[in-house]
Design an enzyme around this catalytic site. Structure first.
Site, PDB file in Angstrom:
ATOM      1  N   CYS A   2     -12.585  -3.726   6.215  1.00 29.32           N
ATOM      2  CA  CYS A   2     -14.092  -4.445   6.565  1.00 29.32           C
ATOM      3  C   CYS A   2     -14.843  -4.227   5.061  1.00 29.32           C
ATOM      4  CB  CYS A   2     -14.909  -3.826   7.544  1.00 29.32           C
ATOM      5  SG  CYS A   2     -14.030  -3.498   9.025  1.00 29.32           S
ATOM      6  N   LYS A 579      -6.682  -6.522   1.246  1.00 38.78           N
ATOM      7  CA  LYS A 579      -6.298  -6.257  -0.089  1.00 38.78           C
ATOM      8  C   LYS A 579      -6.218  -4.740  -0.290  1.00 38.78           C
ATOM      9  CE  LYS A 579      -5.139  -6.840  -4.673  1.00 38.78           C
ATOM     10  NZ  LYS A 579      -4.104  -6.914  -5.039  1.00 38.78           N
TER      11      LYS A 579
HETATM   12  O1  M6R Z   1      -4.980  -0.375  -4.064  1.00 35.31           O
HETATM   13  P1  M6R Z   1      -3.726   0.606  -3.939  1.00 35.31           P
HETATM   14  O2  M6R Z   1      -2.885   0.384  -5.000  1.00 35.31           O
HETATM   15  O3  M6R Z   1      -4.190   1.802  -3.577  1.00 35.31           O
HETATM   16  O4  M6R Z   1      -3.243  -0.131  -2.774  1.00 35.31           O
HETATM   17  C1  M6R Z   1      -2.026   0.420  -2.225  1.00 35.31           C
HETATM   18  C2  M6R Z   1      -1.234  -0.603  -1.173  1.00 35.31           C
HETATM   19  O5  M6R Z   1      -2.208  -0.805  -0.109  1.00 35.31           O
HETATM   20  C3  M6R Z   1      -1.109  -1.867  -1.906  1.00 35.31           C
HETATM   21  O6  M6R Z   1      -0.244  -1.613  -3.002  1.00 35.31           O
HETATM   22  C4  M6R Z   1      -0.370  -2.968  -0.679  1.00 35.31           C
HETATM   23  O7  M6R Z   1       1.027  -2.096  -0.544  1.00 35.31           O
HETATM   24  C5  M6R Z   1      -0.194  -4.245  -1.406  1.00 35.31           C
HETATM   25  N1  M6R Z   1      -0.751  -5.200  -0.701  1.00 35.31           N
HETATM   26  C6  M6R Z   1       1.204  -4.846  -1.662  1.00 35.31           C
HETATM   27  O8  M6R Z   1       1.054  -5.924  -2.208  1.00 35.31           O
END
Ligand code: M6R
Length: 584
Positions: A2, A579
């Site tokens: 959110c 995201k």
């Molecule tokens: O912001 P972060 O790199 O910590 O996020 C980790 C994951 O949530 C993120 O890499 C997720 O797996 C992606 N959407 C994959 O494309």
């Protein structure tokens, strides 16, 4: 997850917030809503769907108010529905709450609030009723919000408004909240890009802060009613680049940006890497921590470090508690996170508070950027597509550089990086792109696809499969080529497809294993530096020494993007995702 944004001040809040909530949509897009003060008290508008749909439906850009708050939801508790969209109201409709987090004891609190009429399935609603109860007993909105905070368990940040009041009260606990200060009014938001076009002056709120913004000012207290003396910071990052530069989606725009960004690393200041390399040399064990794509980056980093004689292990943050008994004081942690806001990582920090922490990060203004000892910024620019692409490649490059610097191979690292920055242009040529299209048009019709690789190629297979699942909804599974014959081979029959990542180091063994797939009538898409008779479709990638894997990864990104588009999916907003994952 959110996203929350509020404004209170002398200007009309609505233009700021309509713009701001669009920039928070990456945090969830199941439903959207707002509450604003009007001459008739609080007005609430909300609905399921994307932010722009809700804005259009209720013509929110035509409303006017000085005091308002918006919310975009990623459903945790309660299905996606209008009644579960935020803001959530009390029994009277006089109180509105927007919330980011999870009230873990909501069921028990709901029981104790049995005199109240609950209209949603959300955990958030208990906050609205507790505030209502407390206000009925007298006292201020701030006191009521504090009382709610004291009663709820779990990481929860929320904002509350009351009909007819010129005040917005915020409580920060766990989930991020930042205060933006401008000449005519103040913002409170989950993230800076939502208001950075209007002010660069911010205060990062701390857990336990109770904030009040009115038209004339703001105050921050802690829960003991002591005025907090947080310092004002100034945002350096430019978040205003919001257009797709002629591309249909952010995902492809961000994939295509990679050659330029890699070139930029070649010319960049590498002093943070040099400083970090000496820290690695003093460590016993290096733990690399990341979630999702960032875990795959951690795997790549750990693999390369081991090859360079550094004792390194990649772990997922959710497993940190299991590992904590073996953590030692002189172990170094490298935290990989694009957003710097991933809740699973933030919540493991208390386990490693004595340890030296390096960060491979993209956001200079994030919680993790402030939590680590040495932040290394990958400078990928704002990544808007839900699927991580350019941040995957850049983070991986930085980790390999770090590992090679630490092991005394700096010159070789820089030579290979320069090679990559030149050779990468041979990836975006018609022969490669048409092979990717051919593979995509076959995979489009499939329900399953296997990604095979060994060693470093396996990390790329994991990332390729994740990307494919995420944006095309195709069941993609990564399996170590060498272990395929220990069971998974049973899945291969006529028509089964595997995407195989084959590099020079793994070729001999990989091709032998792939013959076993061919013998069972499986078909193989080979992503490799040279062709082989086992490949049904060959996608040629140029080599670049220690960075050859980057080009294999980019091919898997292109493949996922193409399958997504052929399947009529919006790759920037895949279903059920957000995201950054800011709840545990
Ligand atoms: O912001 P972060 O790199 O910590 O996020 C980790 C994951 O949530 C993120 O890499 C997720 O797996 C992606 N959407 C994959 O494309």
């Amino acid at each position: 997850m959110c996203g929350i944004i509020a404004y209170n001040g002398r200007d009309d809040a609505m233009p700021y917030l309509v713009d701001g909530i669009r920039n928070l949509e990456y945090r969830g897009y199941d439903s959207c809503g707002c509450a604003f003060q009007s001459t008739n008290g609080i007005q609430v508008r909300k609905d399921v769907g994307r932010v722009d749909d809700v804005i259009r439906k209720y013509q929110l850009d035509g409303e006017h108010s000085n005091t308002a708050m918006f919310h975009t939801r990623w459903a945790t508790n309660g299905p996606v529905s209008v009644k579960n969209a935020h803001p959530i109201s009390d029994c009277t409709g006089e109180i509105a709450v927007v919330h980011n987090g999870i009230v873990e004891n909501w069921a028990e609190l709901k029981e104790s609030l049995s005199m109240h009429k609950f209209r949603s399935d959300t955990d958030t609603e208990v906050i609205a009723h507790i505030v209502e109860d407390r206000l009925n007993k007298g006292g201020t909105l701030r006191e009521a919000a504090k009382y709610a905070y004291k009663n709820i368990k779990g990481a929860s940040s929320f904002l509350v408004m009351k009909s007819g009041s010129d005040e917005i009260v915020a409580v920060k606990h766990g989930s991020p909240l930042v205060l933006g200060l401008s000449k005519n009014g103040h913002f409170i938001s989950s993230d800076i890009p939502s208001f950075s076009a209007y002010t660069n002056k911010v205060i990062y709120l701390h857990d336990g802060d109770l904030v009040s913004i009115t038209k004339s000012g703001y105050s921050i207290m802690n829960m003991a009613h002591v005025k907090a003396a947080h310092k004002i910071s100034y945002i350096k990052t430019d978040y205003t680049e919001n257009d797709r530069s002629g591309f249909k989606h952010f995902m492809i725009k961000e994939i295509m940006e990679q050659p330029r960004l890699i070139k930029q690393i070649v010319k960049s200041d590498i002093s943070a890497l040099e400083k970090s390399a000496s820290v690695l040399n003093q460590s016993k064990t290096v733990y690399l921590v990341g979630a999702g794509t960032s875990f795959h980056v951690a795997l790549i980093g750990a693999h390369n470090m081991r090859l360079n004689g550094i004792n390194a292990i990649a772990i997922q943050p959710q497993d940190a508690k299991d590992y904590s008994k073996v953590f030692k004081k002189d172990d170094v942690f490298i935290i990989v996170s694009q957003s710097g806001e991933t809740a699973d990582i933030i919540s493991m920090l208390p386990l490693i508070k004595e340890n030296k922490k390096l960060g491979i990060l993209n956001s200079a203004e994030s919680t993790l950027a402030r939590a680590v000892d040495i932040p290394i910024f990958i400078n990928a620019g704002h990544e808007k597509g839900v699927a991580a692409t350019k941040t995957f490649t850049l983070s991986s490059i930085y980790l390999v550089l770090l590992s090679m610097f630490a092991s005394g191979n700096k010159e070789a690292a820089l030579r290979d990086l320069r090679l990559l920055s030149l050779n990468i242009y041979n990836l975006f040529v018609p022969s490669v792109l048409s092979s990717v299209s051919k593979a995509a048009s076959i995979l489009k019709k499939k329900t399953d696809v296997f990604y095979l690789g060994k060693g470093l190629d396996y990390a790329i297979a994991l990332e390729g499969a994740l990307k494919m699942k995420e944006v095309s909804y195709l069941h993609a599974e990564a399996i170590d080529t060498a272990t395929f014959r220990h069971g998974p081979l049973a899945l291969i029959s006529n028509g089964a497809f595997a995407v195989s990542i084959v590099s020079r180091e793994t070729k001999q063994d990989a091709i032998r294993n792939l013959r076993e797939v061919k013998a069972r009538k499986g078909k193989i898409i080979g992503i490799s530096y040279e062709n082989s008779d086992v490949f049904d479709i060959f996608i040629k990638v140029p080599e670049a020494g220690n960075f050859s894997f980057i080009q294999q990864a980019i091919v898997t990104q292109l493949l996922s993007y193409k399958v997504s588009v052929l399947r009529g999916i919006d790759p920037d907003h895949p279903r059920n995702l957000a995201k950054s994952v800011t709840v545990k």
